[in-house]
Enzyme design. Structure first.
Site, short mmCIF file in Angstrom:
data_model
loop_
_atom_site.label_atom_id
_atom_site.label_comp_id
_atom_site.label_asym_id
_atom_site.label_seq_id
_atom_site.Cartn_x
_atom_site.Cartn_y
_atom_site.Cartn_z
N GLY A 12 -31.06 109.11 -61.28
CA GLY A 12 -29.73 109.52 -60.80
C GLY A 12 -28.73 109.50 -61.94
N LEU A 14 -27.12 111.58 -63.73
CA LEU A 14 -25.91 112.40 -63.83
C LEU A 14 -24.91 112.10 -62.72
CD1 LEU A 14 -27.48 115.80 -64.95
CD2 LEU A 14 -26.59 113.94 -66.34
N GLY A 15 -25.17 111.04 -61.96
CA GLY A 15 -24.25 110.66 -60.89
C GLY A 15 -23.06 109.86 -61.42
N GLN A 16 -22.29 109.35 -60.46
CA GLN A 16 -21.03 108.68 -60.81
C GLN A 16 -21.27 107.46 -61.72
OE1 GLN A 16 -19.01 106.68 -57.65
NE2 GLN A 16 -17.00 106.83 -58.61
N ASP A 57 -37.52 114.87 -58.97
CA ASP A 57 -37.30 114.25 -57.67
C ASP A 57 -38.00 112.88 -57.74
OD1 ASP A 57 -37.51 113.33 -55.10
OD2 ASP A 57 -38.22 115.22 -54.25
N TYR A 147 -27.21 103.99 -44.27
CA TYR A 147 -27.10 103.57 -45.68
C TYR A 147 -27.20 102.05 -45.79
CZ TYR A 147 -24.75 103.21 -50.28
OH TYR A 147 -24.42 102.93 -51.58
N LYS A 151 -30.04 99.78 -47.63
CA LYS A 151 -29.71 98.84 -48.71
C LYS A 151 -30.16 97.42 -48.36
CE LYS A 151 -27.89 101.58 -51.81
NZ LYS A 151 -28.59 101.82 -53.08
#
Ligand code: SER
Length: 322
Positions: A12, A14-16, A57, A147, A151
């Site tokens: 991930g 390129l995510g925040q 993926d 979510y 988690k």
């Protein structure tokens, strides 16, 4: 010594969080030792501080494991995940994306194919049956969102692999993360990011979270520092192998709007809560993170005023040059 030999993979990337974490890790370990994968097209990774980027993926176990083997990865920051809003829309997909790759990585660590894992959990693990304020590390966890359920399950798997097989997996329950470099996507706390874009672009913002809803939040600089501090801590100092509480700030939309108004007096906020309001209502308002402070020296630099100023200055520059 360890600094020279770690070879890091960020999923991930390129995510925040990944965008900022990769730059920091490249400064510390050398760009050639930092690898990234995500679903995004390689053109989006141009300019990223990475030795190598591959579109992947991460639920494709074979592809991920071959990459890890080929590049002799020692440490994985596994950030790929669906956030709270998106997860509600795709529950089973969220379960698959949020859990399967984590279990695969825990297995690799069990088999000594990687040495260390970082995995983000969230304030979404909390739910009914506890006070809203200063939620402590060890409380009953009753998440009501897809979510949060994913988690919570992930936290328990981390703890299980640590206790049973000695896997060195470390985790933080991030609050809402606020940053200007890369946009957030699909989260309930993301109103506190969007508001800055809209303040600069339109001078006004319609919040999908209503007045009076306080949520725990943190500026990205503090989140990255905390993550690196946790990863650098001696293993024996860590008393929590589920996931560490991280509090940071706590504020409502109107409090954030007032901070923006101090710098941009013409700014206006209105409210049109959507399905994410119920998610926010199920989460705590503030978090007690004294265990992280005691175990690995967590500390913060940004309060809401410093954060607001830094966000507006940097985002303005970014948007002007786009
Ligand atoms: N920022 C996340 C979300 O809102 C919380 O972990 O989904």
């Amino acid at each position: 010594m360890e600094l020279q030999t770690e070879r890091i993979l960020i999923t991930g990337v390129l995510g925040q969080i990944g965008t900022e974490l990769s730059s920091k890790l490249a400064e510390m370990y050398g760009k050639e030792n930092v690898f990234g994968v995500s679903l995004e097209d390689p053109s989006r990774a141009e300019g990223a501080a990475l030795g190598l980027y591959q579109q992947m993926d991460v639920t494709n176990t074979q592809a991920l494991n071959s990459f890890i083997e080929e590049h002799k990865i020692t440490t994985v920051y596994h950030l790929a995940s669906l956030l709270s809003g998106t997860s509600e829309k795709n529950p089973l997909m969220a379960w698959k994306i949020n859990l399967d790759p984590l279990l695969n990585l825990l297995e690799l660590a069990k088999d000594k194919k990687i040495a260390k894992i970082f995995w983000p959990s969230s304030i979404a693990v909390f739910g009914r049956g506890i006070p809203k304020d200063n939620v402590e590390q060890e409380v009953p966890l009753n998440p009501s969102t897809v979510y949060g359920i994913s988690k919570l399950a992930g936290e328990k798997w981390c703890e299980y692999y640590h206790n049973k097989y000695g896997v060195d997996v470390r985790s933080i329950r991030y609050p809402g993360l606020i940053s200007w470099k890369a946009p957030a996507g699909g989260g309930t706390t993301d109103y506190a990011v969007e508001i800055f874009y809209k303040a600069i672009e339109d001078g006004k913002y319609t919040s999908f979270i209503k007045e009076g809803t306080a949520m725990p939040m943190l500026y990205m600089d503090d989140a990255i520092n905390a993550t690196l501090q946790l990863m650098a801590a001696p293993s024996e100092n860590l008393s929590v192998r589920t996931s560490y509480n991280l509090g940071g700030l706590s504020f409502t939309p109107e409090e954030l709007a007032a901070e923006i108004k101090n710098i941009m007096p013409e700014f206006e906020i209105t409210y049109e809560p959507d399905f994410r309001q119920a998610i926010a209502d199920s989460w705590p308002s503030s978090i007690d993170d004294s265990v992280a402070k005691k175990d690995w020296g967590l500390k913060y630099e940004f309060n809401i005023t410093a954060m607001t100023k830094d966000m507006l200055v940097n985002l303005k520059k970014k948007l002007a040059s786009a």
